[in-house]
Design a protein around this motif. Structure first.
Motif, PDB file in Angstrom:
ATOM      1  N   PRO A  70       1.291  -1.713  -0.105  1.00  0.00           N
ATOM      2  CA  PRO A  70      -0.095  -0.220  -0.146  1.00  0.00           C
ATOM      3  C   PRO A  70       0.425   1.521  -0.551  1.00  0.00           C
ATOM      4  CG  PRO A  70      -0.017  -0.846   1.983  1.00  0.00           C
ATOM      5  CD  PRO A  70       0.577  -1.811   0.913  1.00  0.00           C
ATOM      6  N   GLY A  71       1.772   1.044   0.289  1.00  0.00           N
ATOM      7  CA  GLY A  71       3.047   2.454   0.248  1.00  0.00           C
ATOM      8  C   GLY A  71       3.589   2.979  -1.020  1.00  0.00           C
ATOM      9  N   GLU A  72       3.679   1.767  -2.086  1.00  0.00           N
ATOM     10  CA  GLU A  72       3.989   2.660  -2.843  1.00  0.00           C
ATOM     11  C   GLU A  72       3.545   3.631  -3.716  1.00  0.00           C
ATOM     12  OE1 GLU A  72       4.504  -1.554  -5.830  1.00  0.00           O
ATOM     13  OE2 GLU A  72       5.049  -0.083  -6.980  1.00  0.00           O
ATOM     14  N   VAL A  73       2.437   4.045  -3.535  1.00  0.00           N
ATOM     15  CA  VAL A  73       1.528   4.412  -4.337  1.00  0.00           C
ATOM     16  C   VAL A  73       1.822   6.293  -4.019  1.00  0.00           C
ATOM     17  CG1 VAL A  73      -0.532   3.398  -4.953  1.00  0.00           C
ATOM     18  CG2 VAL A  73      -0.690   5.122  -2.755  1.00  0.00           C
ATOM     19  N   LEU A  74       2.974   6.208  -2.621  1.00  0.00           N
ATOM     20  CA  LEU A  74       3.805   6.806  -2.107  1.00  0.00           C
ATOM     21  C   LEU A  74       4.077   7.833  -1.867  1.00  0.00           C
ATOM     22  CD1 LEU A  74       2.193   6.556   1.731  1.00  0.00           C
ATOM     23  CD2 LEU A  74       0.525   7.700  -0.102  1.00  0.00           C
ATOM     24  N   PHE A  75       4.597   7.172  -3.308  1.00  0.00           N
ATOM     25  CA  PHE A  75       5.864   7.521  -3.504  1.00  0.00           C
ATOM     26  C   PHE A  75       5.978   8.074  -5.085  1.00  0.00           C
ATOM     27  CE2 PHE A  75       9.256   6.386  -0.460  1.00  0.00           C
ATOM     28  CZ  PHE A  75       7.899   5.603   0.336  1.00  0.00           C
ATOM     29  N   THR A  76       4.475   8.297  -5.782  1.00  0.00           N
ATOM     30  CA  THR A  76       4.813   8.789  -7.108  1.00  0.00           C
ATOM     31  C   THR A  76       4.894  10.136  -7.398  1.00  0.00           C
ATOM     32  OG1 THR A  76       2.209   8.440  -6.821  1.00  0.00           O
ATOM     33  CG2 THR A  76       3.265   6.587  -7.424  1.00  0.00           C
ATOM     34  N   THR A  84       2.191  11.501  -8.590  1.00  0.00           N
ATOM     35  CA  THR A  84       0.746  11.879  -8.673  1.00  0.00           C
ATOM     36  C   THR A  84       1.147  12.048  -6.787  1.00  0.00           C
ATOM     37  OG1 THR A  84       0.350  10.016 -10.436  1.00  0.00           O
ATOM     38  CG2 THR A  84      -2.030  11.013  -8.923  1.00  0.00           C
ATOM     39  N   PHE A  85       1.110  11.626  -6.091  1.00  0.00           N
ATOM     40  CA  PHE A  85       0.909  11.694  -4.914  1.00  0.00           C
ATOM     41  C   PHE A  85       1.974  12.843  -4.411  1.00  0.00           C
ATOM     42  CE2 PHE A  85       0.365  10.885  -0.063  1.00  0.00           C
ATOM     43  CZ  PHE A  85       1.666  11.537   0.024  1.00  0.00           C
ATOM     44  N   TYR A  86       2.540  13.599  -5.338  1.00  0.00           N
ATOM     45  CA  TYR A  86       3.451  14.322  -5.096  1.00  0.00           C
ATOM     46  C   TYR A  86       3.106  15.730  -5.105  1.00  0.00           C
ATOM     47  CZ  TYR A  86       6.806  11.269  -3.727  1.00  0.00           C
ATOM     48  OH  TYR A  86       8.512  10.135  -3.345  1.00  0.00           O
ATOM     49  N   ASP A  87       2.378  15.684  -6.730  1.00  0.00           N
ATOM     50  CA  ASP A  87       1.886  16.571  -7.209  1.00  0.00           C
ATOM     51  C   ASP A  87       0.055  17.176  -6.227  1.00  0.00           C
ATOM     52  OD1 ASP A  87       1.747  15.927 -10.448  1.00  0.00           O
ATOM     53  OD2 ASP A  87       2.909  17.151  -9.570  1.00  0.00           O
ATOM     54  N   GLY A  88      -0.138  15.864  -5.425  1.00  0.00           N
ATOM     55  CA  GLY A  88      -1.538  16.260  -4.541  1.00  0.00           C
ATOM     56  C   GLY A  88      -0.673  17.052  -3.328  1.00  0.00           C
ATOM     57  N   CYS A  89       0.319  16.310  -3.168  1.00  0.00           N
ATOM     58  CA  CYS A  89       0.653  17.035  -2.151  1.00  0.00           C
ATOM     59  C   CYS A  89       1.289  19.026  -2.379  1.00  0.00           C
ATOM     60  CB  CYS A  89       2.024  16.620  -1.487  1.00  0.00           C
ATOM     61  SG  CYS A  89       1.646  15.420  -0.656  1.00  0.00           S
ATOM     62  N   GLN A  90       1.894  19.473  -3.151  1.00  0.00           N
ATOM     63  CA  GLN A  90       1.733  20.476  -3.411  1.00  0.00           C
ATOM     64  C   GLN A  90       0.778  21.377  -3.847  1.00  0.00           C
ATOM     65  OE1 GLN A  90       3.055  23.223  -4.593  1.00  0.00           O
ATOM     66  NE2 GLN A  90       4.296  22.858  -5.933  1.00  0.00           N
ATOM     67  N   HIS A  91      -0.599  20.389  -4.533  1.00  0.00           N
ATOM     68  CA  HIS A  91      -1.941  20.922  -4.530  1.00  0.00           C
ATOM     69  C   HIS A  91      -2.877  21.428  -3.264  1.00  0.00           C
ATOM     70  CE1 HIS A  91      -5.749  20.692  -5.635  1.00  0.00           C
ATOM     71  NE2 HIS A  91      -6.017  19.647  -4.374  1.00  0.00           N
ATOM     72  N   CYS A  92      -2.549  20.451  -1.899  1.00  0.00           N
ATOM     73  CA  CYS A  92      -2.744  21.041  -0.873  1.00  0.00           C
ATOM     74  C   CYS A  92      -1.796  21.330   0.373  1.00  0.00           C
ATOM     75  CB  CYS A  92      -3.637  19.639  -0.108  1.00  0.00           C
ATOM     76  SG  CYS A  92      -2.391  18.435  -0.261  1.00  0.00           S
ATOM     77  N   LEU A  93      -0.744  21.610  -0.361  1.00  0.00           N
ATOM     78  CA  LEU A  93      -0.602  22.874   0.427  1.00  0.00           C
ATOM     79  C   LEU A  93      -0.401  23.946   0.188  1.00  0.00           C
ATOM     80  CD1 LEU A  93       3.987  21.301   0.206  1.00  0.00           C
ATOM     81  CD2 LEU A  93       2.268  21.659   2.466  1.00  0.00           C
ATOM     82  N   ASN A  94      -0.690  24.724   1.302  1.00  0.00           N
ATOM     83  CA  ASN A  94      -0.569  26.393   1.865  1.00  0.00           C
ATOM     84  C   ASN A  94       0.946  27.022   0.793  1.00  0.00           C
ATOM     85  OD1 ASN A  94      -2.941  27.122   2.270  1.00  0.00           O
ATOM     86  ND2 ASN A  94      -2.445  26.427   5.167  1.00  0.00           N
ATOM     87  N   ALA A  95       0.824  28.494   0.487  1.00  0.00           N
ATOM     88  CA  ALA A  95       1.515  28.806   0.183  1.00  0.00           C
ATOM     89  C   ALA A  95       2.775  29.012   1.047  1.00  0.00           C
ATOM     90  CB  ALA A  95       1.748  29.991  -0.485  1.00  0.00           C
ATOM     91  N   GLY A  96       4.247  28.997   0.920  1.00  0.00           N
ATOM     92  CA  GLY A  96       5.088  28.648   2.166  1.00  0.00           C
ATOM     93  C   GLY A  96       4.915  27.467   2.371  1.00  0.00           C
TER      94      GLY A  96
END
Ligand code: SAM
Length: 287
Positions: A163-169, A171-183
């Protein structure tokens, strides 16, 4: 004579633990979970044959993956933890009185339940902190679909198998960028580089195309065998990594954390990487 448990993360090399008492062993909806007692490391939690955390050395990992991004950021109010079912990361995040909200997205409810019961010192009551919202879901689904925003994201996931494999993709990193505030800052568990060098080269490429400032920092955790573990770092503000020692010292003092591994000097030193790791990063950047 106690039976011995052999870790199966690596085919040709592994560590064994004497199993003095098994507290829990079962296949959950997502993975095989075992919690046992070992004379040297105390209670040990294993998922799919890989050591996840032990009572004795968990503080190193949880302090470094929490206090480095939070003290570098300096004003984080909303934190997202992906994974972290044992509750150690949540405990460390909740020690920051300036943090107003923590969402933790864990795929496997059984990990939380069993760790609350058999590893109570990991969460140490953090699951009941009024600032905390627990979501049982795949982390990649959450970050790609949520409209919530966070200041720091900590990916406290298993290795990139199961299950952890997807958290190194990407798509996951793009998703993280998408839900980060500025800074905002993303940090993620990224493997023991001497044993899993591909994780550093892959993450270098994938994270590098999402954030302006990416690198790794490290710490050695005894039961993550093979030397230093790297933590991936992604943000759009390079100034976070230029913070002077005095500023870190003031923030550390103000946070009143009483840590056992983290301190401002280790914070700064952790970003200094051995030459072979820099070589892996440089090769990945030029490919
Ligand atoms: N310290 C460990 C390490 O460095 O490997 C990680 C410990 S923590 C127990 C890992 C957690 O990630 C587990 O609770 C597991 O259930 C969770 N996990 C794995 N894949 C996940 C996913 N796709 N979404 C959310 N949580 C996940």
């Amino acid at each position: 004579m106690s039976e011995r448990w052999l870790e199966t993360l690596h085919d040709a090399y592994g560590q064994t633990f004497t199993v003095d008492k098994i507290y829990f062993e079962s296949k959950t909806e997502h993975q095989h979970l075992m919690i046992f007692d070992n004379a040297m490391f105390g209670r040990v939690m294993v998922l799919d044959g890989v050591v996840q955390t032990t009572e004795k050395d968990e503080f190193i990992y949880h302090e470094m993956l929490t206090h480095v991004p939070l003290l570098a950021h300096g004003a984080a109010k909303r934190v997202l933890i992906i994974g972290g079912g044992d509750g150690g990361m949540l405990r460390e995040v909740c020690r920051h009185s300036t943090v107003e909200h923590v969402t933790q997205v864990e795929i496997d409810q059984a990990v939380i339940d069993m760790c609350r019961e058999y590893l109570p010192n990991h969460s140490n009551g953090a699951f009941d902190d009024p600032r905390v919202n627990i979501v049982i879901e795949d982390g990649i689904k959450f970050v790609t679909e949520t409209d919530e925003k966070f200041d720091v994201i900590i990916s406290d996931c298993t290795d990139p198998i199961g299950p952890g494999e997807v958290l190194f993709t990407s798509t996951f990193y793009d998703g993280c960028q998408h839900c980060l505030n500025a800074g905002g800052i993303l940090v993620a568990q990224n493997g023991v580089v001497f044993m899993q060098p591909d994780e550093v080269s892959t993450t270098t490429r994938r994270l590098g195309s999402v954030f302006d400032d990416t690198t790794f920092y490290s710490a050695a955790i005894p039961t993550y065998i093979g030397g230093i573990m790297t933590f991936a770092w992604g943000s759009d503000n390079p100034a976070y990594r230029q913070l002077d020692l005095e500023t870190l010292r003031q923030r550390y003092q103000q946070a009143n954390l009483q840590t056992r591994y983290y301190n401002p000097e280790i914070h700064q030193a952790a970003f200094a990487l051995p030459q072979y790791v820099l070589n892996i990063i440089q090769q990945a950047e030029t490919r």
